[in-house]
Write a protein that holds these residues in place. Structure first.
Motif, mmCIF file in Angstrom:
data_model
loop_
_atom_site.group_PDB
_atom_site.id
_atom_site.type_symbol
_atom_site.label_atom_id
_atom_site.label_comp_id
_atom_site.label_asym_id
_atom_site.label_seq_id
_atom_site.Cartn_x
_atom_site.Cartn_y
_atom_site.Cartn_z
ATOM 1 N N VAL A 157 -18.905 0.878 29.231
ATOM 2 C CA VAL A 157 -17.852 0.755 30.126
ATOM 3 C C VAL A 157 -19.002 0.867 31.486
ATOM 4 C CG1 VAL A 157 -15.907 1.518 31.225
ATOM 5 C CG2 VAL A 157 -16.170 2.174 28.766
ATOM 6 N N ASN A 158 -19.059 -0.600 32.302
ATOM 7 C CA ASN A 158 -19.826 -0.460 33.527
ATOM 8 C C ASN A 158 -18.815 -0.660 34.572
ATOM 9 O OD1 ASN A 158 -21.898 -0.410 31.467
ATOM 10 N ND2 ASN A 158 -22.246 -2.617 31.852
ATOM 11 N N ASN A 159 -17.772 -1.125 34.345
ATOM 12 C CA ASN A 159 -16.948 -1.771 35.619
ATOM 13 C C ASN A 159 -15.915 -0.700 36.082
ATOM 14 O OD1 ASN A 159 -15.446 -1.590 33.116
ATOM 15 N ND2 ASN A 159 -14.250 -3.607 33.613
ATOM 16 N N VAL B 90 -21.155 5.223 34.680
ATOM 17 C CA VAL B 90 -21.255 4.408 33.358
ATOM 18 C C VAL B 90 -21.079 5.250 32.027
ATOM 19 C CG1 VAL B 90 -23.909 4.595 33.640
ATOM 20 C CG2 VAL B 90 -22.986 2.697 32.454
ATOM 21 N N MET B 91 -20.777 4.673 31.057
ATOM 22 C CA MET B 91 -20.218 5.274 30.051
ATOM 23 C C MET B 91 -20.436 4.540 28.667
ATOM 24 S SD MET B 91 -16.680 7.195 28.867
ATOM 25 C CE MET B 91 -16.657 8.086 30.239
ATOM 26 N N ARG B 92 -21.047 4.864 27.703
ATOM 27 C CA ARG B 92 -21.166 4.226 26.397
ATOM 28 C C ARG B 92 -19.964 5.007 25.359
ATOM 29 N NH1 ARG B 92 -23.542 -0.573 24.776
ATOM 30 N NH2 ARG B 92 -24.036 -0.627 22.419
ATOM 31 N N ILE B 93 -19.295 4.211 24.684
ATOM 32 C CA ILE B 93 -18.377 4.759 24.075
ATOM 33 C C ILE B 93 -18.349 4.344 22.617
ATOM 34 C CG2 ILE B 93 -16.554 4.959 25.894
ATOM 35 C CD1 ILE B 93 -15.160 2.509 24.741
ATOM 36 N N ARG B 94 -18.056 5.238 21.633
ATOM 37 C CA ARG B 94 -17.967 4.832 20.150
ATOM 38 C C ARG B 94 -16.757 5.408 19.680
ATOM 39 N NH1 ARG B 94 -22.555 7.303 16.489
ATOM 40 N NH2 ARG B 94 -23.670 5.183 16.700
ATOM 41 N N ILE B 95 -15.883 4.476 19.026
ATOM 42 C CA ILE B 95 -14.798 4.875 18.239
ATOM 43 C C ILE B 95 -14.561 4.767 16.897
ATOM 44 C CG2 ILE B 95 -12.394 4.375 18.316
ATOM 45 C CD1 ILE B 95 -12.740 3.230 21.295
ATOM 46 N N GLY B 96 -14.578 5.516 15.987
ATOM 47 C CA GLY B 96 -14.239 5.625 14.639
ATOM 48 C C GLY B 96 -12.909 6.038 13.961
ATOM 49 N N TYR B 97 -12.536 5.333 13.101
ATOM 50 C CA TYR B 97 -11.270 5.638 12.249
ATOM 51 C C TYR B 97 -11.382 5.087 10.855
ATOM 52 C CZ TYR B 97 -10.671 0.635 13.949
ATOM 53 O OH TYR B 97 -10.938 -0.541 14.286
ATOM 54 N N LYS B 98 -10.353 5.182 10.261
ATOM 55 C CA LYS B 98 -10.307 4.807 8.747
ATOM 56 C C LYS B 98 -9.239 3.833 8.537
ATOM 57 C CE LYS B 98 -12.427 8.155 5.702
ATOM 58 N NZ LYS B 98 -12.223 8.896 4.496
ATOM 59 N N ILE B 99 -9.267 2.784 7.935
ATOM 60 C CA ILE B 99 -8.267 1.782 7.508
ATOM 61 C C ILE B 99 -8.385 1.524 6.132
ATOM 62 C CG2 ILE B 99 -9.555 -0.054 8.502
ATOM 63 C CD1 ILE B 99 -7.237 -1.812 9.126
ATOM 64 N N ASN B 100 -7.239 1.736 5.396
ATOM 65 C CA ASN B 100 -7.335 1.635 4.117
ATOM 66 C C ASN B 100 -8.378 2.271 3.287
ATOM 67 O OD1 ASN B 100 -4.749 -0.068 4.119
ATOM 68 N ND2 ASN B 100 -5.960 -1.957 4.467
ATOM 69 N N TYR C 216 -4.242 3.589 11.628
ATOM 70 C CA TYR C 216 -5.545 4.328 11.659
ATOM 71 C C TYR C 216 -5.561 5.472 11.267
ATOM 72 C CZ TYR C 216 -6.677 -0.280 13.721
ATOM 73 O OH TYR C 216 -7.103 -1.696 14.271
ATOM 74 N N SER C 217 -6.479 5.972 10.729
ATOM 75 C CA SER C 217 -6.496 7.644 10.392
ATOM 76 C C SER C 217 -7.751 8.085 10.797
ATOM 77 C CB SER C 217 -5.937 7.773 9.075
ATOM 78 O OG SER C 217 -6.856 7.321 7.941
ATOM 79 N N ASN C 218 -8.115 9.350 10.962
ATOM 80 C CA ASN C 218 -9.242 9.858 11.143
ATOM 81 C C ASN C 218 -9.836 9.630 12.314
ATOM 82 O OD1 ASN C 218 -8.622 11.195 8.758
ATOM 83 N ND2 ASN C 218 -10.684 10.757 7.724
ATOM 84 N N PHE C 219 -8.961 9.174 13.386
ATOM 85 C CA PHE C 219 -9.332 8.829 14.627
ATOM 86 C C PHE C 219 -10.285 9.689 15.278
ATOM 87 C CE2 PHE C 219 -9.019 7.421 19.058
ATOM 88 C CZ PHE C 219 -9.043 6.152 19.240
ATOM 89 N N VAL C 220 -11.536 9.194 15.827
ATOM 90 C CA VAL C 220 -12.437 10.032 16.620
ATOM 91 C C VAL C 220 -13.137 9.232 17.787
ATOM 92 C CG1 VAL C 220 -14.374 11.290 16.760
ATOM 93 C CG2 VAL C 220 -13.068 11.392 14.765
ATOM 94 N N PHE C 221 -13.035 9.870 18.969
ATOM 95 C CA PHE C 221 -13.468 8.855 20.169
ATOM 96 C C PHE C 221 -14.838 9.744 20.341
ATOM 97 C CE2 PHE C 221 -13.400 8.982 24.852
ATOM 98 C CZ PHE C 221 -14.022 7.494 25.103
ATOM 99 N N GLN C 222 -15.713 9.062 20.935
ATOM 100 C CA GLN C 222 -17.020 9.846 21.413
ATOM 101 C C GLN C 222 -17.697 9.065 22.499
ATOM 102 O OE1 GLN C 222 -19.457 9.504 17.675
ATOM 103 N NE2 GLN C 222 -19.247 11.692 17.366
ATOM 104 N N ALA C 223 -18.256 9.933 23.282
ATOM 105 C CA ALA C 223 -18.692 9.054 24.813
ATOM 106 C C ALA C 223 -20.282 9.731 25.135
ATOM 107 C CB ALA C 223 -17.708 9.122 25.818
ATOM 108 N N ALA C 224 -20.936 8.981 25.775
ATOM 109 C CA ALA C 224 -22.220 9.498 26.218
ATOM 110 C C ALA C 224 -22.204 9.072 27.483
ATOM 111 C CB ALA C 224 -23.367 9.274 25.227
ATOM 112 N N VAL C 225 -23.173 9.716 28.568
ATOM 113 C CA VAL C 225 -23.382 9.354 29.722
ATOM 114 C C VAL C 225 -24.802 9.615 30.197
ATOM 115 C CG1 VAL C 225 -21.086 9.727 30.490
ATOM 116 C CG2 VAL C 225 -22.758 11.789 30.592
ATOM 117 N N PRO C 226 -25.414 8.954 31.435
ATOM 118 C CA PRO C 226 -26.742 9.202 31.649
ATOM 119 C C PRO C 226 -26.958 10.863 32.562
ATOM 120 C CG PRO C 226 -26.180 7.301 32.630
ATOM 121 C CD PRO C 226 -24.735 8.084 32.089
ATOM 122 N N LYS C 227 -27.966 11.309 32.703
ATOM 123 C CA LYS C 227 -28.121 12.678 32.935
ATOM 124 C C LYS C 227 -27.435 13.118 34.546
ATOM 125 C CE LYS C 227 -32.345 13.993 30.639
ATOM 126 N NZ LYS C 227 -33.877 14.354 30.940
#
Length: 876
Positions: free
Chosen positions: A869-871, A849-859, A799-810
């Protein structure tokens, strides 16, 4: 007789409809006629059934509904007589299509008619079947059609071949049944049968690889012989078109040979001679001959390589370009665009003719020729072609200037051998067509200028000269104003003179005059005038003798009705009058901008924000609008009042450092609402009047000093947690800095702790990716949790251009450090790690608690994975 009875003749009904003067009258006539036809249908009127159906077909062609007459078609088809069947089949083809369920009822009648003793009835059935055949009918009637391919009458064989084409397209599985009968049709002497047989073979090759291989082995030589016979045949009046024997058969044969020769060297070799003969002997002074030559060229370009033939084909296209017929020139340009990938050198020989087509009066030819010239450009001819295009730019039509300017700018940017040549060409384009230059093009020019330190003086002097004669070109004004604001002292002092330059005499007052003249032009847009104000602020520091004059000009705009200009004028006036001690730092010359980063952002391959969590100074490219992160509403999947600002590995430095929300404010109706940048916050901290207004346009980013290198200096005065203390102020301790800024330092800088241990958490897992969280805490600081995320690739592709993003409550604060890499090895042969910091303001009451998004390029394909992620362990 009632004119609207079922016995009305078709011509009388047509005459009555045409006599109508309004649409309402026509609808009334049609309504009465339809009512009479319905009455006749209900009475089972057999005498006038064919006449009623003919009238229904005419009504149908007028656009009125005629579904009530569909069954009449079936009744007429079942009639024994030819006239009734002819009307019935015609109605069937016109009133029904293959999606109608009622069509299944006619299958048996068609099957009987295909075996009828009257060949004309057989022809009617074949014609109908070839037009409306559905997949079910094709399976039922394919054996009958296959049998008719060997019928004694050539007209029936021709119609059966056309019907077979429809059948194999509807049911490709039946293709193998038609291979041998189709091959037999290629030996026909009747041109009509031969034409349809060739078309059937072509479609079979496109549908079935088995058919393609069969025809390559068994039929290629025969087809070559047929083409040779047709090309050398004597005059035949029944097939002659403009002195050429059956050009339609020529074209069909060439198309089939193209299919057979593509990807097969042996088949291509066997047809080389006849293609050369057709290409050289066919007359090109008639349209029929040109059609054959075009198909011949297309075939030569498609079959396996033969250098001599391709040169011959390109030369034919070159002759086409000299034709007076616009259609011939257009198809030649289209074909040359395909040919350039196969034999660029042969196409280059016709460069002069193609350039003439760029100047053609026909818009379609101009546009296509320009695209072809763009493909012809390389390192060796870029200078000559660019010169030709720029010379034409001045006299080109206004509607063509946009496309021409875009291509010239793209050529200059892509093939520029050196920076001075790039700048020179852009300085030729801007005065001639500056209003057609797109924003990203002049942004890129400014990036190049900032990186060419030895050309700063040359550039600003050249722009000053051009501005004297072409001040109406808005893009030229923007670039010139920006450069004069940055390098005004070099303009006045003739610094950085090149050998080929002539010195010019420009005073400080002259430089200010240029800016003032530009800002007074009401034709210029708001962004340009705002850039002029910014340039004046910079010149007030560079030219102290003109500072009061500049301030007077700025004060004039404090009463401007345009909110943006008014706000800038108030702020800049405050800086000049009250904050002279920091003015020089605020308006320092811009640093060299990173060309690679800017190019990557234009291509969308580099994250918008520049990470500075490792302690590097903030050095965002000036003059480039910061790309905003993708909206994360779908990522968070939470109500808006619970969501805090999302973080990413390329997060905004000032937002993380200062712990404030720097998101752009929404525009208010009726004016341009200023947006708050990081520098605005710093100015607020230093009590420098109103924050600097930031325009919503990219041009304004270039004009303002919001993102120049003075920002890190001010940070140093505050005491940067990641860099050494400023020499101008006493050092500030890290603990007090945390209190002041109320945020996280870099997570990676947290010392090793001896706090409690926690089990690892499988945060996310899919078929291609696994994410694991490892937790740690510092003793005495239970609110803050440090997380090390580990990413493992489960797939066999990296995987190339790997990016991890996350968001949480206030109630949570989140900080992300950069990932250890942006490339994730395949099959678990390595991993990426990334450190996170989470501060829970309601520790003990609410779990993480956290909401995650992972982006990448394949071919080269973008992939996005999301999860929640709740646990988390409850004691975090």
């Amino acid at each position: 007789m009632n004119p609207f009875s079922s016995g009305t003749r078709l011509r009388d009904m047509i005459r009555a409809i045409r006599a109508c003067k309004t649409a309402a009258e026509e609808r009334a006539v049609v309504r009465k006629e339809c009512a009479a036809i319905r009455a006749a249908i209900s009475e089972n009127d057999q005498d006038y059934r064919h006449r009623n159906l003919a009238k229904l077909m005419f009504i149908h062609m007028l656009g009125y509904p005629t579904h009530f007459g569909q069954m009449e078609c079936l009744k007429l088809i079942a009639s024994p007589g030819f006239p009734e069947k002819r009307i019935g089949y015609l109605g069937l083809m016109l009133l029904l299509d293959e999606r109608q369920e009622v069509l299944m009822l006619v299958t048996n009648s068609i099957k009987q008619d295909l075996s009828h003793t009257n060949q004309y009835i057989v022809g009617l059935a074949l014609c109908a079947l070839g037009n409306i055949c559905s997949a079910e009918m094709a399976r039922d009637l394919a054996p009958e059609v296959e049998r008719l391919l060997q019928f004694r009458d050539p007209n029936i064989r021709k119609k059966a071949a056309l019907c077979s084409i429809r059948i194999v397209k509807k049911v490709p599985d039946l293709a193998e049944n038609f291979i041998n009968p189709a091959a037999a049709l290629l030996k026909e002497k009747h041109h009509g049968v031969l034409l349809t047989g060739i078309q059937l073979c072509t479609d079979l090759c496109n549908i079935s690889t088995e058919a393609l291989e069969y025809f390559r082995k068994k039929c290629t030589d025969g087809l070559v012989k047929v083409l040779k016979d047709v090309a050398n045949s004597p005059y035949a009046p029944e097939y002659d078109v403009s002195g050429i024997t059956d050009p339609f058969l020529h074209i069909k044969l060439l198309k089939l040979l193209r299919v057979l020769g593509q990807g097969d060297a042996d088949a291509s070799d066997s047809m080389n001679d006849i293609l050369a003969q057709v290409a050289t002997k066919t007359e090109s002074n008639k349209n029929a001959g040109n059609a054959i030559l075009y198909e011949c060229v297309s075939t030569i370009m498609t079959i396996e390589e033969n250098g001599g033939l391709r040169v011959l084909a390109v030369n034919i296209l070159g002759r086409f370009l000299s034709s007076r017929d616009n259609n011939i020139r257009y198809v030649a340009l289209n074909m040359l665009m395909k040919a350039i990938a196969l034999d660029s050198q042969a196409v280059q020989r016709h460069r002069a003719t193609i350039l003439e087509c760029v100047k053609d009066s026909d818009a379609s030819i101009r546009k296509r020729a320009l695209e072809l010239v763009y493909l012809l450009v390389n390192e060796s001819n870029v200078k000559s072609l660019t010169k030709e295009l720029i010379d034409y730019l001045e006299i080109s039509d206004p509607e063509f200037k946009g496309d021409l300017t875009a291509k010239i700018c793209s050529i200059v940017e892509k093939f520029s051998p050196e920076k001075i040549w790039y700048i020179d060409q852009m300085l030729k384009v801007l005065p001639k067509a500056g209003n057609y230059v797109k924003d990203e093009v002049w942004h890129a020019l400014i990036v190049v200028i900032t990186n060419a330190s030895d050309l700063h003086g040359y550039t600003v002097r050249s722009l000053y000269r051009e501005l004297q004669t072409a001040g109406e070109q808005e893009t030229l004004v923007r670039v010139a104003v920006w450069c004069i604001g940055e390098y005004g002292e070099m303009l006045v002092g003739n610094a950085g003179m090149l050998n080929q330059e002539d010195p010019i005499t420009v005073t400080e007052s002259d430089a200010v005059d240029v800016i003032e003249t530009a800002i007074k032009r009401h034709s210029l847009d708001l962004a340009t005038r705002a850039m002029c104000l910014m340039a004046l602020l910079k010149l007030s520091s560079r030219f102290p003798s003109c500072s009061q004059r500049i301030n007077d000009t700025i004060i004039h705009y404090k009463e401007s009705l345009v909110l943006e200009l008014q706000q800038r004028a108030i702020e800049f006036n405050s800086i000049i009058e009250k904050h002279q001690n920091i003015r020089s730092a605020l308006v320092e010359r811009m640093p060299a901008l990173d060309e690679a980063t800017y190019s990557g952002r234009r291509a969308g391959s580099v994250p918008a924000a520049v990470s500075t969590s490792q302690g590097a100074p903030l050095n965002l490219p000036n003059g480039v609008a910061k790309l905003t992160a993708a909206p994360l509403v779908d990522l968070l999947d939470l109500s808006s009042d619970e969501v805090s600002a999302p973080s990413s590995s390329g997060g905004d430095f000032l937002q993380d450092l200062l712990g404030v929300d720097l998101s752009p404010a929404s525009s208010q109706p009726g004016g341009n609402h200023a947006q708050k940048s990081g520098t605005d916050v710093l100015l607020d901290l230093l009590s420098i009047g109103t924050p600097l207004a930031q325009s919503t346009s990219t041009a304004d980013m270039l004009s303002s000093g919001h993102e120049n290198k003075s920002s890190p200096h001010i940070l140093d005065k505050l005491g940067s947690p990641s860099g050494p203390p400023s020499q101008d102020s006493p050092p500030v301790g890290s603990s007090s800095m945390m209190d002041l800024l109320d945020g996280f330092g870099p997570v990676s800088s947290v010392p090793e702790n001896n706090g409690p241990t926690y089990p690892s958490l499988l945060a996310f897992e899919s078929s291609s990716l696994r994410v694991t969280f490892n937790f740690s805490k510092q003793p005495g600081n239970l609110q803050t949790t440090y997380v090390e995320a580990q990413f493992v690739n489960k797939s066999p592709n990296a995987y190339s251009n790997f990016v991890f993003q996350a968001a949480v409550p206030k109630f949570l604060q989140l900080h992300l450090d950069p990932a250890s890499s942006n490339t994730l090895p395949a099959s678990g042969n390595g991993s990426i790690t990334q450190k996170l910091g989470l501060k829970n303001s309601q520790h003990g009451k609410k779990s993480l608690v956290m909401r995650i998004r992972i982006g990448y390029k394949i071919n080269d394909k973008d992939v996005l994975e999301e999860g929640q992620v709740n646990n988390f362990p409850r004691d975090l």
